[in-house]
Design a protein around this motif. Structure first.
Motif, mmCIF file in Angstrom:
data_model
loop_
_atom_site.group_PDB
_atom_site.id
_atom_site.type_symbol
_atom_site.label_atom_id
_atom_site.label_comp_id
_atom_site.label_asym_id
_atom_site.label_seq_id
_atom_site.Cartn_x
_atom_site.Cartn_y
_atom_site.Cartn_z
ATOM 1 N N GLY A 119 -2.425 3.384 3.019
ATOM 2 C CA GLY A 119 -1.279 4.065 2.422
ATOM 3 C C GLY A 119 -1.680 4.685 1.098
ATOM 4 O O GLY A 119 -2.849 4.660 0.717
ATOM 5 N N ALA A 120 -0.697 5.194 0.403
ATOM 6 C CA ALA A 120 -0.998 5.940 -0.823
ATOM 7 C C ALA A 120 -1.590 5.049 -1.905
ATOM 8 O O ALA A 120 -2.321 5.523 -2.772
ATOM 9 N N ARG A 121 -1.297 3.752 -1.862
ATOM 10 C CA ARG A 121 -1.766 2.884 -2.948
ATOM 11 C C ARG A 121 -2.936 2.014 -2.541
ATOM 12 O O ARG A 121 -3.324 1.116 -3.297
ATOM 13 N N GLY A 122 -3.496 2.277 -1.367
ATOM 14 C CA GLY A 122 -4.667 1.512 -0.991
ATOM 15 C C GLY A 122 -4.652 1.078 0.455
ATOM 16 O O GLY A 122 -4.054 1.731 1.309
ATOM 17 N N MET A 123 -5.290 -0.051 0.717
ATOM 18 C CA MET A 123 -5.469 -0.512 2.084
ATOM 19 C C MET A 123 -5.226 -2.013 2.145
ATOM 20 O O MET A 123 -5.579 -2.735 1.212
ATOM 21 N N VAL A 157 0.826 -1.213 0.000
ATOM 22 C CA VAL A 157 0.000 0.000 0.000
ATOM 23 C C VAL A 157 0.859 1.262 0.000
ATOM 24 O O VAL A 157 0.339 2.360 0.171
#
Lengths: 331, 331, 331, 331
Positions: free
Chosen positions: D246-250, D143
């Motif tokens: 986080g920046a790219r998801g969970m 993430v």
């Protein structure tokens, strides 16, 4: 507890021999004394890991304290070893199949059914906690009387064509588990079998005379129906699901994932991977099988024996006949 | 039915104006007569699509048959337009927020509360079928009395820093929805607010004086607790979930996916995508809001009005104060 | 847009007539002018709700501005009305089935296939967003070439035995949708059909000569397989699921629930209810069908027509033959 | 392997002593020689089950072959026993908490940190395969950098008020696990703690000076945020979930259910029950802890030791202070 552990021998150090050996060695109710395995290197390695001795088949059977034998050698030896061990007065844990030929089983039926013969044929799914939970729900009436089943049973990756040749074919090797599940869960023996199958995954499987994708339909005398979906390659891991339908709804078993972790991204929410194959998916079932063998050695009746082995094999043979004839086969 | 549709005007042809306009035009209980929008091109385009006329604000209010006004213009005009429309005897559908400044609302409170003032402040989640189903379950006692809530509310992608400057900040612009949900579902007005927040996603948001990641804790006089989790960027779509806890268990709303399709691969099972943003996620809610406005024009009391708008804004202001002070703020 | 709406007539004010009528009346591309329905009370009530006029069939067809006809009357009238409307130069939206007798369709095949005949046979699942999303994934190669399908299609509660008598039976009335889905998704027409079926749910269905529980297996010339599971009573709502298997995995459509609310208690986590029946489950599909009819009136080729209707009916007849004979039927 | 098993003693035959005793006895790398337990009946019963001897604390420590001690006695004895065992040259497996008083730990810090002191403080969740899988995903960047966490940790049923009095309170007894998880997963030590809490479940808990429902917010120096949701009674089993953003998801861990069986009825689809409490939920973690203790006895550095114990306790004390003061506490 309090009793002495039962002294047993293991025959076979292949994939299934290793699984059953590790479970036998870890089971406090069993004393794994001997490993019988003709390949010296393989034998020494596994015996070292299990902390047991090495013996020839004759030596093992001659051990006067021996109470049980685990038959986990190659399929074509199962029946002869089982018969010899039973004759020597041992309880037998036989990895499925007992044999691939129904006629051979019938020829030895009287001996295998003798009152003193303690024969446990190890169909792993009967000991899986998820399928046992399903069975318990159905027996408790969660959906009313079971009217129909859908069974999905698909391997992750296809076997080598070499294996296919000695496997007995998709129906005797793979679908036999599902046919046994159908018998167990329907609560009534199927009397009609239909199968349709193809070779879509690996031409070598077709060249070996087998199929790799199949659908089977079973029907019982009272009209209950079961469908089995088989494939030798799922592309997403080992797929083992069952849905049981009744008047009050449906109960089902879903696949087991490696953890409850999921990842959410722009693509959606992704679960963890499914278990890759039977060794991982049925690890608990194999340990429970071994515990049941200890029960048998304590005097319990085997939960799965000759009846189940013969009935499932008869359905598998009928499926093979049906897929060749295009007609329902009555059993 | 059977009645004549209510003649209404729409102010604003931006993102929210377009949504409300389309829903108003499709609603058989409403007759969308006028669009008020200062930008000629934008106005002509939307009026063409909606099949309504163009008017200045003064012209629209002068229409003697006008019964209602939808205020969907820029936030800083909401209150003045609402007051003017109410004075002219119209029912008002005001897109939230009514205003970003609690003191201004208080200054006009008497007028906004006048018995004849029909003011509907459109908090979209109150009209979402999923949150309404949750509320109905809770009211039916599905979990017993609600003791605590966890609310997850995260946007897919952060707004432009330019928007941030006029938005009133994360608490007044975004968390205000969650604060209203907490009030609605807890069944008791929160009396203590704590917030902790950071700028982790876009430094430009921090430079604009705002935060992009926050946690808020609310407490009611009887001790009920609610936690709100806000982020301006989830990385996986629009995340709108609520869990409500009581003595008998939990009821929750999960995210909406674009379809029930999933794909199973070696990586696991992947759901379809989550809805990307509020326009898609709350499409049904916006249509239901418009239907409720028709109810209001029929004489029904607005389900959400000045009380809810002021209470949610007071909580948002308290959260802003708390995140700066590090202490609980009492409201 | 920008064009005048197409003037159409609706025949039938029963369950399907009401659905299609509401969608037609709400569609801005259509001008629903006439309702044709012999029962005066029913006709007046629905025409009032739809805001259209009442006409006899002859009067409606005599309307020189009429461009299209929706045939939603009783099944036995579908073909004659369709033929009459086509002869009068109208585009036809015919609720499925076009007819229950393949021989009758063949007798009129030349006329139904005439170049100017615009015939749309409305198979609802082709227009469902979930199944369309599945089809799009498969066409995009999400699982590789489709090798096999499992289709689950089960009603919530069984029909009255009176309906069963005129329905054409489970295969022609219910399984026909699944047979059409199988054709659509397999990408190859099935050439072998097997069916096994029972009457387990309601003896009156059996007395009417029909079955209520069935399994169908289809096979294509290249060996692709499809299994269909049908029941007239699920006990848990309307069950409409499809799994499509290929070399790279599986894509599936799951059931639609009424909301994303779940409740967690000592018994486990419980989802919201499944949609109860086709009216709710396929509400979006019916609206999309109507929009497609507007496309057809604009000149588009119907996405589903005589070919699909005849092919699905041929498979249904083969299934009926197979369940009586116990053998595969080739089509 | 191949080495002799490490000779160890177990102190305590209560709930945790039994768990650790069974796992120690089953672990082939360990030789459980002694049980130390003052209650004769309880001691004899457990020693019989484990196949080990009984000894006084002094006798056990005097065993010259003893290499390790498992401290699983009552909490108030943990630190003294740990210190004594370390002084005698044993590696120590100490069930959490090492002590409930941070000042006492600080007073002994030098001794506990001595280079030769092998101290493993057993925080069970660090060894749970699901949380380990989450940690591995996060470390692999699934993430991006972790920005925030939501941790749900709720017991099934509240403890007796008698237990509450000696437990150290909700924050030191229960939340301490979650505080440790937050430290572990955030990748940065929290520097600010806020807590809000109530007594909503059992007035006896409040009379004992404790709370039963809480929300905690943590913040790190770089602004990362974590929220912890605690309740002493869920009404649906043991609830142990974590979401990491986080920046790219969970990435998240969901609860563990007792099997993959679900039941579908008119009410919806119901999963199997959640595991009832920590003994079942963390059974694998406890066995893995024991294996890690064997690693420590082989010379490995403990994965969890004094640092983690003191840091988690400091956060718990800060939470207690904050819930009384209403302000953020800096640590």
């Amino acid at each position: 507890m309090g009793n002495e552990p039962h002294r047993i021998a293991l025959v076979g150090a292949g994939r299934m021999g290793q699984i059953h050996g590790v479970n036998a060695a870890a089971n406090r109710r069993l004393d794994l004394a001997w490993l019988v395995e003709p390949r010296p290197d393989v034998a020494a390695d596994l015996a070292g890991r299990l902390g047991c001795g090495l013996a020839s088949w004759e030596q093992a059977l001659a051990d006067p304290a021996l109470a049980g034998v685990i038959v986990a050698s190659s399929t074509d030896t199962h029946l002869d070893l089982t018969l010899a061990a039973l004759r020597a007065g041992n309880a037998v844990f036989c990895e499925k199949p007992l044999d691939l030929d129904l006629a051979r089983l019938r020829a030895h039926e009287a001996e295998l059914r003798a009152p003193q013969a303690q024969l446990f044929v190890a169909f792993n799914r009967r000991f899986d906690p998820h399928f046992q939970a399903l069975k318990a729900r159905l027996d408790a009436g969660a959906v009313g009387a079971v009217e129909s089943l859908n069974i999905i049973s698909q391997d992750a990756t296809p076997p080598h064509a070499g294996f296919v040749k000695t496997s007995g074919g998709l129906f005797r090797d793979m679908a036999i588990h599902d046919l046994d599940m159908a018998r167990w869960l329907l609560g009534e023996a199927p009397s009609e079998v239909f199968a349709s199958a193809s070779c879509l995954i690996d031409p070598a499987i077709g060249e070996a005379g087998d199929v790799d994708t199949a659908r089977i339909v079973l029907k019982t005398p009272s009209g209950r129906l079961a469908m089995i979906s088989n494939s030798r390659r799922s592309g997403y891991g080992y797929d083992q699901r069952i849905e049981a339908f009744g008047a009050r709804g449906m109960a089902r078993v879903d696949n087991v994932v490696q953890s409850t972790v999921s990842t959410w991204s722009e693509a959606g929410a992704t679960s963890d991977r499914f278990e890759p194959f039977f060794l991982e998916r049925y690890a608990q079932a194999y340990a429970r099988e071994m515990d049941h063998f200890a029960d048998v050695l304590d005097g319990a009746a085997p939960k799965v024996g000759l009846d189940e082995a013969m009935a499932a094999l008869a359905l598998a043979e009928a499926a093979e006949t049906s897929r060749r004839s295009g007609s329902v086969v009555r059993v």
